[in-house]
Design an enzyme around this catalytic site. Sequence first.
Site, mmCIF file in Angstrom:
data_model
loop_
_atom_site.group_PDB
_atom_site.id
_atom_site.type_symbol
_atom_site.label_atom_id
_atom_site.label_comp_id
_atom_site.label_asym_id
_atom_site.label_seq_id
_atom_site.Cartn_x
_atom_site.Cartn_y
_atom_site.Cartn_z
ATOM 1 N N GLY A 99 44.143 53.672 80.616
ATOM 2 C CA GLY A 99 45.045 54.492 80.980
ATOM 3 C C GLY A 99 46.193 54.002 79.751
ATOM 4 O O GLY A 99 45.867 53.950 78.680
ATOM 5 N N CYS A 100 47.442 54.105 80.359
ATOM 6 C CA CYS A 100 48.525 53.664 79.439
ATOM 7 C C CYS A 100 48.302 52.065 78.664
ATOM 8 O O CYS A 100 49.239 51.981 77.619
ATOM 9 C CB CYS A 100 49.913 53.668 80.169
ATOM 10 S SG CYS A 100 50.332 55.104 80.930
ATOM 11 N N ALA A 101 47.723 51.294 79.357
ATOM 12 C CA ALA A 101 47.593 50.107 78.576
ATOM 13 C C ALA A 101 46.604 50.034 77.123
ATOM 14 O O ALA A 101 46.715 49.212 76.545
ATOM 15 C CB ALA A 101 46.910 49.030 79.716
#
EC number: 2.3.1.233
Length: 370
Positions: free
Chosen positions: A155-157
């Site tokens: 995801g965003c990581a």
Amino acid sequence: MLCPGGYRPSGRRKQARIMATLCKPSVSVPEHVITMEETLELAQSRHADHPNLPLALRLIENTGVRTRHIVQPIEETLKHPGFEDRNKLYEREAKARVPAVIQRALDDAELLTSDIDVIIYVSCTGFMMPSLTAWLINEMDFDSTTRQIPIAQLGCAAGGAAINRAHDFCTAYPNANALIVACEFCSLCYQPTDLGIGSLLSNGLFGDGIAAAVVRGTGGTGVRLARNGSYLIPKTEDWIAYDVRATGFHFLLDKRVPATMEPLAPALQDLAGLHGWDASDLDFYVIHAGGPRILDDLSKFLKVEPHAFRFSRATLTEYGNIASAVVLDALRRLFDEGGPEEGAKGLLAGFGPGITAEMSLGNWQIGDGA
């Protein structure tokens, strides 16, 4: 002459410390724009009978997102032709838009496709197999020996993870160069039947964007990467998640997510401490802007002035949360401001499902620096 790993031997490889440099990212957002006012009007018209509509409107307004860019006009975005059609659109748009972004990143790093040894491709909003990396190698004439590292489930990581894996690769092969590509079309994950508060909030938070950056094994201007690390908050794997159904990816967001900076700030401090630095006293910060509270709390728990996160806030305001591309866009804004002084100390961090933090430290390097 090539060594067994496929890289040219050099006297530089014998140096005690060789650090890779994260160069200026290239960023592109689609041409279709939706404003905060339009988002609120759509929420009111489509969910007029929703019992928690006032709360949802307030949460969306509090994100601070003024504009977002999406790959289709809003009328098409609100339709759901099925997961198959959406995924085909993802592939078509990625192939149409990503190469130009990569070329600008290569130009900024003063490298050619033939200089790249690994492509790290991150995305959580569409699926391809083989990965887009295979298509890019063929389409843009990267060498056929180029390594491929697709990352699809962070995801965003993943933006922070891509930087860290590029750093690891260039540490293992000091003369190698890595290309990072983040392609996120969050609007293709819109689910009209999802009416939870978390889903309604995400409908007003996420935007689409593409970013690319080169990590040079030697030389270059940018962040001279020195150390990286990861941290996962135990027992939080269901706080940010996808429920994968026949209709595609259904985004799940727990109400506890905005409070995660309290346990993650010590992880940032610990990483800096291992390097002999104080995370509260650095010269620049490039942080994933998942939402305004993330930045507010990090400012509080790290004891850092809010102004330090101005690049992340600007990304959130102008583009919304563009997932894995946020960190690269915030870094691009640091470059556009002129960058800090030579040797300035900085922290980069991306946060996402897990709950996971991907963190790195580095000094600002100007010019060759070899």
